[in-house]
Design a protein around this motif. Sequence first.
Motif, short mmCIF file in Angstrom:
data_model
loop_
_atom_site.label_atom_id
_atom_site.label_comp_id
_atom_site.label_asym_id
_atom_site.label_seq_id
_atom_site.Cartn_x
_atom_site.Cartn_y
_atom_site.Cartn_z
N TYR A 35 0.87 -1.18 0.00
CA TYR A 35 0.00 0.00 0.00
C TYR A 35 0.90 1.22 0.00
CZ TYR A 35 -3.83 -3.02 1.70
OH TYR A 35 -4.79 -3.99 1.84
N GLY A 109 3.56 -3.29 8.22
CA GLY A 109 4.89 -2.89 8.65
C GLY A 109 4.93 -1.41 8.95
N PRO A 110 6.10 -0.91 9.39
CA PRO A 110 6.24 0.49 9.78
C PRO A 110 6.33 1.45 8.61
CG PRO A 110 8.31 -0.64 10.05
CD PRO A 110 7.31 -1.68 9.65
N VAL B 4 -14.89 4.53 2.23
CA VAL B 4 -14.98 4.92 3.63
C VAL B 4 -14.86 6.43 3.73
CG1 VAL B 4 -13.89 4.74 5.89
CG2 VAL B 4 -13.93 2.76 4.38
N PHE B 34 -12.74 -2.08 10.08
CA PHE B 34 -11.56 -2.03 10.91
C PHE B 34 -11.27 -0.59 11.34
CE2 PHE B 34 -10.18 -6.24 9.49
CZ PHE B 34 -10.76 -6.33 8.23
N TYR B 36 -7.65 1.25 12.39
CA TYR B 36 -6.21 1.17 12.57
C TYR B 36 -5.74 2.47 13.21
CZ TYR B 36 -5.69 -2.95 9.53
OH TYR B 36 -5.74 -4.21 8.98
N GLN B 38 -2.20 4.91 13.82
CA GLN B 38 -0.82 5.17 13.41
C GLN B 38 -0.22 6.20 14.35
OE1 GLN B 38 -0.30 7.00 9.51
NE2 GLN B 38 1.62 5.91 9.23
N GLY B 43 4.10 2.42 12.08
CA GLY B 43 3.23 1.80 11.10
C GLY B 43 1.78 1.78 11.54
N LEU B 44 0.99 1.01 10.84
CA LEU B 44 -0.44 0.91 11.12
C LEU B 44 -0.69 -0.27 12.06
CD1 LEU B 44 -1.54 1.41 7.44
CD2 LEU B 44 -2.00 3.01 9.29
N LEU B 46 -3.56 -2.50 14.21
CA LEU B 46 -4.99 -2.79 14.29
C LEU B 46 -5.51 -2.50 15.69
CD1 LEU B 46 -7.46 -4.02 12.77
CD2 LEU B 46 -6.82 -6.21 13.82
N GLU B 88 -2.98 9.20 14.63
CA GLU B 88 -3.95 9.29 13.54
C GLU B 88 -4.69 7.96 13.46
OE1 GLU B 88 -2.38 10.74 9.83
OE2 GLU B 88 -4.40 11.29 9.17
N PHE B 90 -7.41 5.49 11.41
CA PHE B 90 -7.94 5.20 10.10
C PHE B 90 -9.05 4.17 10.20
CE2 PHE B 90 -4.93 7.41 7.43
CZ PHE B 90 -3.79 7.49 8.21
N VAL B 101 -7.72 -3.95 1.60
CA VAL B 101 -8.36 -3.08 2.59
C VAL B 101 -8.44 -1.68 1.98
CG1 VAL B 101 -8.11 -2.06 4.87
CG2 VAL B 101 -7.48 -4.44 4.51
N PHE B 103 -9.05 2.24 2.83
CA PHE B 103 -8.92 3.12 3.99
C PHE B 103 -9.66 4.44 3.80
CE2 PHE B 103 -5.73 1.14 6.70
CZ PHE B 103 -5.19 0.19 5.86
N GLY B 104 -10.07 5.03 4.92
CA GLY B 104 -10.53 6.41 4.92
C GLY B 104 -9.34 7.35 4.96
N THR B 105 -9.63 8.63 4.98
CA THR B 105 -8.58 9.65 4.92
C THR B 105 -7.90 9.89 6.26
OG1 THR B 105 -10.33 11.29 5.15
CG2 THR B 105 -9.48 10.89 2.93
#
Lengths: 117, 113
Positions: A35, A109-110, B4, B34, B36, B38, B43-44, B46, B88, B90, B101, B103-105
């Motif tokens: 992504y 991942g980061p 989303v 979901f 997420y 950050q 990273g993201l 869950l 942040e 998401f 997946v 994602f929203g903004t």
Amino acid sequence: EPEVTQTPSHQVTQMGQEVILRCVPISNHLYFYWYRQILGQKVEFLVSFYNNEISEKSEIFDDQFSVERPDGSNFTLKIRSTKLEDSAMYFCASMAGATRVSTDTQYFGPGTRLTVL
Amino acid sequence: AQSVTQLDSQVPVFEEAPVELRCNYSSSVSVYLFWYVQYPNQGLQLLLKYLSGSTLVKGINGFEAEFNKSQTSFHLRKPSVHISDTAEYFCAVSKGGYQKVTFGTGTKLQVIP
């Protein structure tokens, strides 16, 4: 707890150069994803990969992009000739998928921040 | 196609106050939802997910979300926020399984001491 790792954390390159972003998914995971997130924008899907081939790709994933799982542990994203608009944070994700259970979750991942000058 | 919408780009809230981050989705098929998080320079991660069953889903760090099919919403709530919740958030949707997946903004939660 196992996690997805990515290298490098930040990559700076000149426009037109090739870059390879590396990811080590969680061991025994079978589905892999890339992504990207352009600064200030949403996270966007690029590509999914399973059984050594692309499962799905977005319209962003054009001929300049390719993915590979060169060995049993790495998953790479190659951009052949980078453009300014490729500057973004690139996230790798993996999912177990051993039983194709719909409750599987993608683990991210980061990220690698790519800056194209 | 699925999408989303996160209605708030930034939400400032005082420490120990409750917070709700809003999310609406659209899809022509059943989806999984979901949230997420950050954290800065990370990273993201869950927070929680809704797949089926009870519409109230509890996640990590004291967060919960409620799935409302009639309003196509999946708002995230926490009764009392902490400074460490600054991040942040998401909202995301998937058709499930190995599907991508979407994602929203994102909503930036800023907790004020």
